[in-house]
Design a protein around this motif. Structure first.
Motif, PDB file in Angstrom:
ATOM      1  N   LEU A 126       0.827  -1.207   0.000  1.00  0.00           N
ATOM      2  CA  LEU A 126       0.000   0.000   0.000  1.00  0.00           C
ATOM      3  C   LEU A 126       0.861   1.257   0.000  1.00  0.00           C
ATOM      4  CD1 LEU A 126      -2.928  -0.784   2.474  1.00  0.00           C
ATOM      5  CD2 LEU A 126      -3.154  -0.118   0.077  1.00  0.00           C
ATOM      6  N   ASP A 127       1.962   1.216   0.743  1.00  0.00           N
ATOM      7  CA  ASP A 127       2.848   2.381   0.814  1.00  0.00           C
ATOM      8  C   ASP A 127       3.552   2.655  -0.515  1.00  0.00           C
ATOM      9  OD1 ASP A 127       2.146   2.837   3.425  1.00  0.00           O
ATOM     10  OD2 ASP A 127       3.943   1.905   4.280  1.00  0.00           O
ATOM     11  N   ARG A 128       3.681   1.639  -1.345  1.00  0.00           N
ATOM     12  CA  ARG A 128       4.328   1.821  -2.653  1.00  0.00           C
ATOM     13  C   ARG A 128       3.362   2.353  -3.708  1.00  0.00           C
ATOM     14  NH1 ARG A 128       7.562  -3.374  -4.128  1.00  0.00           N
ATOM     15  NH2 ARG A 128       8.042  -2.113  -5.958  1.00  0.00           N
ATOM     16  N   LEU A 129       2.073   2.313  -3.404  1.00  0.00           N
ATOM     17  CA  LEU A 129       1.074   2.857  -4.324  1.00  0.00           C
ATOM     18  C   LEU A 129       1.077   4.377  -4.261  1.00  0.00           C
ATOM     19  CD1 LEU A 129      -2.096   0.668  -3.630  1.00  0.00           C
ATOM     20  CD2 LEU A 129      -0.599   0.547  -5.607  1.00  0.00           C
ATOM     21  N   PRO A 130       0.660   5.028  -5.340  1.00  0.00           N
ATOM     22  CA  PRO A 130       0.430   6.472  -5.230  1.00  0.00           C
ATOM     23  C   PRO A 130      -0.610   6.729  -4.136  1.00  0.00           C
ATOM     24  CG  PRO A 130       0.411   5.790  -7.531  1.00  0.00           C
ATOM     25  CD  PRO A 130       0.467   4.536  -6.705  1.00  0.00           C
ATOM     26  N   ARG A 131      -0.461   7.808  -3.441  1.00  0.00           N
ATOM     27  CA  ARG A 131      -1.268   8.106  -2.261  1.00  0.00           C
ATOM     28  C   ARG A 131      -2.770   8.023  -2.537  1.00  0.00           C
ATOM     29  NH1 ARG A 131       0.775   9.412   2.224  1.00  0.00           N
ATOM     30  NH2 ARG A 131      -0.005  10.827   3.777  1.00  0.00           N
ATOM     31  N   ARG A 132      -3.213   8.565  -3.647  1.00  0.00           N
ATOM     32  CA  ARG A 132      -4.649   8.582  -3.952  1.00  0.00           C
ATOM     33  C   ARG A 132      -5.184   7.159  -4.156  1.00  0.00           C
ATOM     34  NH1 ARG A 132      -8.284  13.079  -4.209  1.00  0.00           N
ATOM     35  NH2 ARG A 132      -9.974  12.448  -5.540  1.00  0.00           N
ATOM     36  N   LEU A 133      -4.413   6.298  -4.855  1.00  0.00           N
ATOM     37  CA  LEU A 133      -4.841   4.912  -5.054  1.00  0.00           C
ATOM     38  C   LEU A 133      -4.899   4.178  -3.716  1.00  0.00           C
ATOM     39  CD1 LEU A 133      -2.875   3.781  -8.245  1.00  0.00           C
ATOM     40  CD2 LEU A 133      -5.203   4.640  -8.091  1.00  0.00           C
ATOM     41  N   SER A 134      -3.928   4.441  -2.872  1.00  0.00           N
ATOM     42  CA  SER A 134      -3.900   3.814  -1.554  1.00  0.00           C
ATOM     43  C   SER A 134      -5.132   4.209  -0.744  1.00  0.00           C
ATOM     44  CB  SER A 134      -2.621   4.230  -0.818  1.00  0.00           C
ATOM     45  OG  SER A 134      -2.624   3.760   0.496  1.00  0.00           O
ATOM     46  N   VAL A 135      -5.474   5.482  -0.763  1.00  0.00           N
ATOM     47  CA  VAL A 135      -6.645   5.952  -0.017  1.00  0.00           C
ATOM     48  C   VAL A 135      -7.916   5.300  -0.552  1.00  0.00           C
ATOM     49  CG1 VAL A 135      -8.106   7.981   0.406  1.00  0.00           C
ATOM     50  CG2 VAL A 135      -5.655   8.121   0.738  1.00  0.00           C
ATOM     51  N   VAL A 136      -8.049   5.211  -1.863  1.00  0.00           N
ATOM     52  CA  VAL A 136      -9.245   4.596  -2.449  1.00  0.00           C
ATOM     53  C   VAL A 136      -9.366   3.141  -1.989  1.00  0.00           C
ATOM     54  CG1 VAL A 136     -10.310   3.820  -4.609  1.00  0.00           C
ATOM     55  CG2 VAL A 136      -9.422   6.142  -4.430  1.00  0.00           C
ATOM     56  N   LEU A 137      -8.276   2.386  -2.027  1.00  0.00           N
ATOM     57  CA  LEU A 137      -8.322   0.983  -1.603  1.00  0.00           C
ATOM     58  C   LEU A 137      -8.639   0.851  -0.113  1.00  0.00           C
ATOM     59  CD1 LEU A 137      -5.383  -0.652  -3.601  1.00  0.00           C
ATOM     60  CD2 LEU A 137      -7.833  -0.664  -4.121  1.00  0.00           C
ATOM     61  N   VAL A 138      -8.037   1.705   0.704  1.00  0.00           N
ATOM     62  CA  VAL A 138      -8.300   1.650   2.143  1.00  0.00           C
ATOM     63  C   VAL A 138      -9.768   1.965   2.420  1.00  0.00           C
ATOM     64  CG1 VAL A 138      -7.828   2.801   4.350  1.00  0.00           C
ATOM     65  CG2 VAL A 138      -5.932   2.085   2.902  1.00  0.00           C
ATOM     66  N   LEU A 139     -10.285   3.004   1.791  1.00  0.00           N
ATOM     67  CA  LEU A 139     -11.688   3.358   2.019  1.00  0.00           C
ATOM     68  C   LEU A 139     -12.630   2.270   1.519  1.00  0.00           C
ATOM     69  CD1 LEU A 139     -11.712   7.161   1.091  1.00  0.00           C
ATOM     70  CD2 LEU A 139     -11.729   6.141   3.372  1.00  0.00           C
ATOM     71  N   ARG A 140     -12.343   1.721   0.353  1.00  0.00           N
ATOM     72  CA  ARG A 140     -13.230   0.707  -0.220  1.00  0.00           C
ATOM     73  C   ARG A 140     -13.190  -0.612   0.554  1.00  0.00           C
ATOM     74  NH1 ARG A 140     -16.708  -0.362  -2.561  1.00  0.00           N
ATOM     75  NH2 ARG A 140     -16.164  -1.536  -4.382  1.00  0.00           N
ATOM     76  N   PHE A 141     -11.997  -1.082   0.903  1.00  0.00           N
ATOM     77  CA  PHE A 141     -11.879  -2.433   1.425  1.00  0.00           C
ATOM     78  C   PHE A 141     -11.628  -2.524   2.930  1.00  0.00           C
ATOM     79  CE2 PHE A 141     -10.777  -2.603  -3.101  1.00  0.00           C
ATOM     80  CZ  PHE A 141     -11.868  -3.347  -3.524  1.00  0.00           C
ATOM     81  N   LEU A 142     -10.968  -1.556   3.527  1.00  0.00           N
ATOM     82  CA  LEU A 142     -10.771  -1.598   4.977  1.00  0.00           C
ATOM     83  C   LEU A 142     -11.901  -0.883   5.711  1.00  0.00           C
ATOM     84  CD1 LEU A 142      -6.915  -1.127   5.299  1.00  0.00           C
ATOM     85  CD2 LEU A 142      -8.239  -3.236   5.383  1.00  0.00           C
ATOM     86  N   PHE A 143     -12.413   0.193   5.102  1.00  0.00           N
ATOM     87  CA  PHE A 143     -13.545   0.893   5.701  1.00  0.00           C
ATOM     88  C   PHE A 143     -14.869   0.334   5.192  1.00  0.00           C
ATOM     89  CE2 PHE A 143     -10.331   3.324   7.227  1.00  0.00           C
ATOM     90  CZ  PHE A 143     -10.506   4.686   7.394  1.00  0.00           C
ATOM     91  N   ASP A 144     -14.820  -0.514   4.176  1.00  0.00           N
ATOM     92  CA  ASP A 144     -16.008  -1.139   3.586  1.00  0.00           C
ATOM     93  C   ASP A 144     -17.016  -0.099   3.102  1.00  0.00           C
ATOM     94  OD1 ASP A 144     -17.355  -3.375   2.707  1.00  0.00           O
ATOM     95  OD2 ASP A 144     -18.528  -3.562   4.546  1.00  0.00           O
ATOM     96  N   MET A 145     -16.501   0.932   2.433  1.00  0.00           N
ATOM     97  CA  MET A 145     -17.361   1.996   1.924  1.00  0.00           C
ATOM     98  C   MET A 145     -17.779   1.690   0.495  1.00  0.00           C
ATOM     99  SD  MET A 145     -15.367   5.338   3.468  1.00  0.00           S
ATOM    100  CE  MET A 145     -16.369   6.518   2.605  1.00  0.00           C
TER     101      MET A 145
END
Length: 170
Positions: A108-127
């Motif tokens: 996740l840290d190697r991803l561009p920041r915006r892509l990382s945020v999208v993945l975290v929100l979608r899959f860790l926050f289940d949004m």
């Protein structure tokens, strides 16, 4: 701020502080940095409390502040300043999934920041896609394309450095 508004703000922050800290940790992967993000977010919330309490969904409003603080953090020049040559040792409870988390966090840290945020929100926050689009202030199509790009990049990164197989899986 009026005393009644300040009491509402304090009550809201007290009731939601643990959730905000968990959310910040999920975004950045570091508890100390997460606490800094929460501090910045609740400071911004204090300044904008009248607007936040009038919002249809105060929790979504605050989550948006937290995500924006996280995204803006890297833009600040001091974000790259290191106070120590190496991080101090920290006591950590042993967890059998720590290798998996470390590998996923590194990817996740190697991803561009915006892509990382999208993945975290979608899959860790289940949004949902719509909720992520609202939080980031972009279209649902952008969220979908960034999710696809982020997942493809994560797959490639994890293929280069696969997760270890645990005894249960073998």
């Amino acid at each position: 701020m009026q005393a009644a508004l300040e009491r509402e703000y304090v009550a809201y922050v007290r009731a939601n502080l643990d959730r905000l800290r968990r959310s910040a940790y999920r975004l950045c992967g570091d508890a100390h940095r997460g606490d800094d993000l929460v501090q910045q977010a609740i400071t911004k919330l204090y300044v904008n409390w009248r607007r936040a309490r009038a919002a249809d969904n105060t929790d979504a409003y605050v989550r948006r502040i937290l995500v924006r603080v996280y995204l803006d953090e890297r833009r600040l020049r001091w974000a790259g300043v290191s106070l120590f040559a190496s991080a101090p040792d920290a006591a950590v409870e042993p967890d059998r999934r720590v290798d998996d988390r470390a590998t996923l966090r590194a990817a996740l840290d190697r991803l561009p920041r915006r892509l990382s945020v999208v993945l975290v929100l979608r899959f860790l926050f289940d949004m949902s896609v719509d909720d992520v689009a609202g939080t980031l202030g972009c279209s649902t199509g952008t969220v979908k394309s960034q999710t696809a790009r982020g997942l493809a990049t994560m797959r490639r990164l994890l293929d280069e450095n696969p997760l270890p197989i645990t005894a249960k899986e073998a």
